[in-house]
Design a protein around this motif. Structure first.
Motif, PDB file in Angstrom:
ATOM      1  N   THR A  80       0.810  -1.221   0.000  1.00 60.61           N
ATOM      2  CA  THR A  80       0.000   0.000   0.000  1.00 60.61           C
ATOM      3  C   THR A  80       0.843   1.272   0.000  1.00 60.61           C
ATOM      4  OG1 THR A  80      -0.243  -0.062   2.412  1.00 60.61           O
ATOM      5  CG2 THR A  80      -1.996  -1.082   1.105  1.00 60.61           C
ATOM      6  N   LEU A  81       2.007   1.244   0.658  1.00 59.57           N
ATOM      7  CA  LEU A  81       2.865   2.431   0.691  1.00 59.57           C
ATOM      8  C   LEU A  81       3.892   2.446  -0.449  1.00 59.57           C
ATOM      9  CD1 LEU A  81       3.574   2.701   4.539  1.00 59.57           C
ATOM     10  CD2 LEU A  81       1.859   3.940   3.188  1.00 59.57           C
ATOM     11  N   GLY A  82       3.998   1.319  -1.157  1.00 58.94           N
ATOM     12  CA  GLY A  82       4.956   1.232  -2.245  1.00 58.94           C
ATOM     13  C   GLY A  82       6.398   1.280  -1.770  1.00 58.94           C
ATOM     14  N   ILE A  83       6.668   0.595  -0.657  1.00 57.20           N
ATOM     15  CA  ILE A  83       8.033   0.563  -0.108  1.00 57.20           C
ATOM     16  C   ILE A  83       8.527  -0.877  -0.054  1.00 57.20           C
ATOM     17  CG2 ILE A  83       7.873   2.725   1.199  1.00 57.20           C
ATOM     18  CD1 ILE A  83       7.216   1.121   3.687  1.00 57.20           C
ATOM     19  N   PRO A  84       9.843  -1.075  -0.189  1.00 56.09           N
ATOM     20  CA  PRO A  84      10.375  -2.440  -0.191  1.00 56.09           C
ATOM     21  C   PRO A  84      10.315  -3.123   1.172  1.00 56.09           C
ATOM     22  CG  PRO A  84      12.075  -0.829  -0.821  1.00 56.09           C
ATOM     23  CD  PRO A  84      10.855  -0.070  -0.455  1.00 56.09           C
ATOM     24  N   LEU A  85      10.162  -4.441   1.114  1.00 59.93           N
ATOM     25  CA  LEU A  85      10.163  -5.293   2.301  1.00 59.93           C
ATOM     26  C   LEU A  85      11.278  -6.315   2.149  1.00 59.93           C
ATOM     27  CD1 LEU A  85       8.794  -6.352   4.936  1.00 59.93           C
ATOM     28  CD2 LEU A  85       7.299  -7.729   3.462  1.00 59.93           C
ATOM     29  N   TYR A  86      12.109  -6.437   3.174  1.00 60.12           N
ATOM     30  CA  TYR A  86      13.229  -7.381   3.173  1.00 60.12           C
ATOM     31  C   TYR A  86      13.161  -8.231   4.432  1.00 60.12           C
ATOM     32  CZ  TYR A  86      14.968  -4.034  -0.249  1.00 60.12           C
ATOM     33  OH  TYR A  86      15.091  -3.206  -1.334  1.00 60.12           O
ATOM     34  N   ALA A  87      13.757  -9.429   4.373  1.00 53.50           N
ATOM     35  CA  ALA A  87      13.688 -10.335   5.513  1.00 53.50           C
ATOM     36  C   ALA A  87      14.996 -11.094   5.716  1.00 53.50           C
ATOM     37  CB  ALA A  87      12.546 -11.329   5.308  1.00 53.50           C
ATOM     38  N   THR A  88      15.134 -11.612   6.924  1.00 51.96           N
ATOM     39  CA  THR A  88      16.235 -12.491   7.298  1.00 51.96           C
ATOM     40  C   THR A  88      15.718 -13.429   8.383  1.00 51.96           C
ATOM     41  OG1 THR A  88      18.571 -12.561   7.939  1.00 51.96           O
ATOM     42  CG2 THR A  88      17.188 -10.993   9.131  1.00 51.96           C
ATOM     43  N   ASP A  89      16.507 -14.419   8.756  1.00 49.35           N
ATOM     44  CA  ASP A  89      16.057 -15.304   9.830  1.00 49.35           C
ATOM     45  C   ASP A  89      16.347 -14.663  11.192  1.00 49.35           C
ATOM     46  OD1 ASP A  89      18.663 -16.242  10.916  1.00 49.35           O
ATOM     47  OD2 ASP A  89      18.839 -17.287   9.012  1.00 49.35           O
ATOM     48  N   GLY A  90      15.700 -15.181  12.206  1.00 46.54           N
ATOM     49  CA  GLY A  90      15.813 -14.633  13.555  1.00 46.54           C
ATOM     50  C   GLY A  90      17.184 -14.764  14.184  1.00 46.54           C
ATOM     51  N   PHE A  91      17.995 -15.674  13.688  1.00 46.97           N
ATOM     52  CA  PHE A  91      19.332 -15.873  14.265  1.00 46.97           C
ATOM     53  C   PHE A  91      20.208 -14.635  14.072  1.00 46.97           C
ATOM     54  CE2 PHE A  91      17.652 -20.085  13.276  1.00 46.97           C
ATOM     55  CZ  PHE A  91      17.736 -20.680  14.522  1.00 46.97           C
ATOM     56  N   THR A  92      19.844 -13.780  13.135  1.00 52.57           N
ATOM     57  CA  THR A  92      20.557 -12.516  12.907  1.00 52.57           C
ATOM     58  C   THR A  92      20.452 -11.609  14.135  1.00 52.57           C
ATOM     59  OG1 THR A  92      20.072 -12.654  10.549  1.00 52.57           O
ATOM     60  CG2 THR A  92      20.646 -10.484  11.382  1.00 52.57           C
ATOM     61  N   PHE A  93      19.388 -11.772  14.915  1.00 54.00           N
ATOM     62  CA  PHE A  93      19.116 -10.874  16.036  1.00 54.00           C
ATOM     63  C   PHE A  93      19.388 -11.481  17.413  1.00 54.00           C
ATOM     64  CE2 PHE A  93      16.425  -9.641  12.473  1.00 54.00           C
ATOM     65  CZ  PHE A  93      16.792  -8.313  12.337  1.00 54.00           C
ATOM     66  N   ASN A  94      19.906 -12.701  17.459  1.00 55.48           N
ATOM     67  CA  ASN A  94      20.187 -13.301  18.770  1.00 55.48           C
ATOM     68  C   ASN A  94      21.574 -13.944  18.834  1.00 55.48           C
ATOM     69  OD1 ASN A  94      19.997 -15.779  17.490  1.00 55.48           O
ATOM     70  ND2 ASN A  94      18.384 -16.585  18.821  1.00 55.48           N
ATOM     71  N   GLY A  95      22.450 -13.552  17.947  1.00 56.94           N
ATOM     72  CA  GLY A  95      23.811 -14.085  17.967  1.00 56.94           C
ATOM     73  C   GLY A  95      23.896 -15.559  17.621  1.00 56.94           C
ATOM     74  N   GLY A  96      22.876 -16.087  16.946  1.00 59.67           N
ATOM     75  CA  GLY A  96      22.898 -17.489  16.531  1.00 59.67           C
ATOM     76  C   GLY A  96      22.485 -18.470  17.613  1.00 59.67           C
TER      77      GLY A  96
END
Length: 151
Positions: A80-96
């Motif tokens: 709706t806003l015409g902006i990009p969406l990107y993703a990664t897995d959760g391990f990126t945010f908890n040090g693995g």
């Protein structure tokens, strides 16, 4: 309005939302409400002060409902806003660290593959927003990692 990138980690409670200007974390929120209640509230607040340029999120593994709600909400915003969406897995945010699935079962990442393992003792996994956003950790494959373990 100042343009920012928004990062969302909604894999467990609390839900984390970070605002980044030129890849530097300038504001962050930790919300304990249900994802379905927290995301609309926080985005209403953000939209009053900022213009969102890009969306980034942790697509799993973690809480099935949180992943599902956050994906649908963010995908809708992206369209709706015409902006990009990107993703990664959760391990990126908890040090693995292992991510809780259920009971003694945890998700772990081994050689770029996510599997489940049983741990006899509880594993602590805390998600944190990075001080500097490394966009190379994300890609356009935003399909959620539901990965429901067999019961």
């Amino acid at each position: 309005k100042k343009a920012v990138d928004v990062v969302i980690v909604a894999l467990s409670s609390p839900l984390h939302v970070g605002l980044y200007e030129d890849t530097v974390l300038i504001e962050q929120y930790s919300l304990s409400e249900q994802t379905s209640e927290a995301l609309p509230q926080i985005f209403e607040k953000i939209s009053k002060t900022y213009r969102v340029k890009q969306l980034f999120f942790a697509k799993g593994p973690g809480s099935f409902m949180s992943i599902k709600v956050s994906y649908i909400f963010l995908k809708t915003l992206s369209i709706t806003l015409g902006i990009p969406l990107y993703a990664t897995d959760g391990f990126t945010f908890n040090g693995g660290a292992p991510i809780k699935a259920m009971r003694q079962l945890y998700f772990v990442k081994e050689d770029n593959t996510i599997v489940t393992k049983i741990f006899e003792t509880p594993q602590n996994s805390f998600f944190e927003l990075p001080k500097v956003l490394d966009k190379t950790c994300f890609d356009e494959n935003t399909e959620p990692l539901y990965m429901l373990p067999a019961v």
